[in-house]
Scaffold this motif. Structure first.
Motif, PDB file in Angstrom:
ATOM      1  N   ASP A   1       0.916  -0.991   0.009  1.00 33.38           N
ATOM      2  CA  ASP A   1      -0.001   0.077   0.056  1.00 33.38           C
ATOM      3  C   ASP A   1       0.798   1.097   0.024  1.00 33.38           C
ATOM      4  N   ILE A   2       0.907   2.129  -1.044  1.00 37.84           N
ATOM      5  CA  ILE A   2       1.799   3.132  -1.085  1.00 37.84           C
ATOM      6  C   ILE A   2       0.781   4.486  -1.263  1.00 37.84           C
ATOM      7  N   SER A   3      -0.284   4.363  -0.643  1.00 41.42           N
ATOM      8  CA  SER A   3      -1.362   5.618  -0.738  1.00 41.42           C
ATOM      9  C   SER A   3      -0.686   6.727   0.002  1.00 41.42           C
ATOM     10  N   GLY A   4       0.262   6.476   1.050  1.00 40.04           N
ATOM     11  CA  GLY A   4       0.789   7.284   1.949  1.00 40.04           C
ATOM     12  C   GLY A   4       2.175   7.950   1.692  1.00 40.04           C
TER      13      GLY A   4
ATOM     14  N   TRP B   1       6.000  11.658  -2.678  1.00 47.13           N
ATOM     15  CA  TRP B   1       6.538  11.806  -3.811  1.00 47.13           C
ATOM     16  C   TRP B   1       7.614  12.875  -3.977  1.00 47.13           C
TER      17      TRP B   1
ATOM     18  N   ARG C   1       6.267   7.598 -11.004  1.00 48.67           N
ATOM     19  CA  ARG C   1       4.947   7.790 -11.843  1.00 48.67           C
ATOM     20  C   ARG C   1       5.540   9.237 -12.635  1.00 48.67           C
TER      21      ARG C   1
ATOM     22  N   GLY D   1      -2.059   8.014 -11.403  1.00 43.16           N
ATOM     23  CA  GLY D   1      -2.628   6.800 -11.270  1.00 43.16           C
ATOM     24  C   GLY D   1      -1.723   5.651 -11.838  1.00 43.16           C
TER      25      GLY D   1
ATOM     26  N   ARG E   1       6.992   0.275 -10.320  1.00 42.27           N
ATOM     27  CA  ARG E   1       7.586   0.034  -9.074  1.00 42.27           C
ATOM     28  C   ARG E   1       8.935  -0.788  -9.316  1.00 42.27           C
TER      29      ARG E   1
END
Length: 97
Positions: free
Chosen positions: A24-27, A30, A56, A62, A66
């Motif tokens: 989970d890389i939502s947090g 960047w 990205r 979106g 990786r």
């Protein structure tokens, strides 16, 4: 024997990829090159566990690629050596040098 080793290596790399994409890389935070503005097109990277990196485009946040630590290291070293330098584009009616 070499074929068995190749299969084992492929299985290990597949597991690494699957684990990397399961994170989970939502947090994550960047980062982009210094001096780029928020509205400019740019490449952004995020540092992941165990030296892995996510990458990205600011225009398509979106879609995230990786890379394992080894893959990222190979890419960075190749870029530093000029392996990914683009050839000059040919102008209309001219051949590329």
């Amino acid at each position: 024997m070499a074929e068995a080793e190749d299969q084992e290596l492929r299985a290990r790399k597949d597991r690494e990829r699957d684990e990397l994409y399961a994170l989970d890389i939502s947090g994550v935070e960047w980062h982009s090159a210094p001096g780029t503005e928020e509205h400019e097109e740019r490449v952004e990277i995020a540092h992941l566990p165990e030296g892995a990196v996510a990458m990205r485009s600011s225009l398509d946040p979106g879609t995230v690629l990786r890379y394992t630590e080894a893959e990222w290291r190979a890419f960075v070293l190749g870029a530093r050596d000029g392996e990914f330098d683009l050839e000059p584009a040919a102008r209309d009616g001219e051949a590329a040098e």
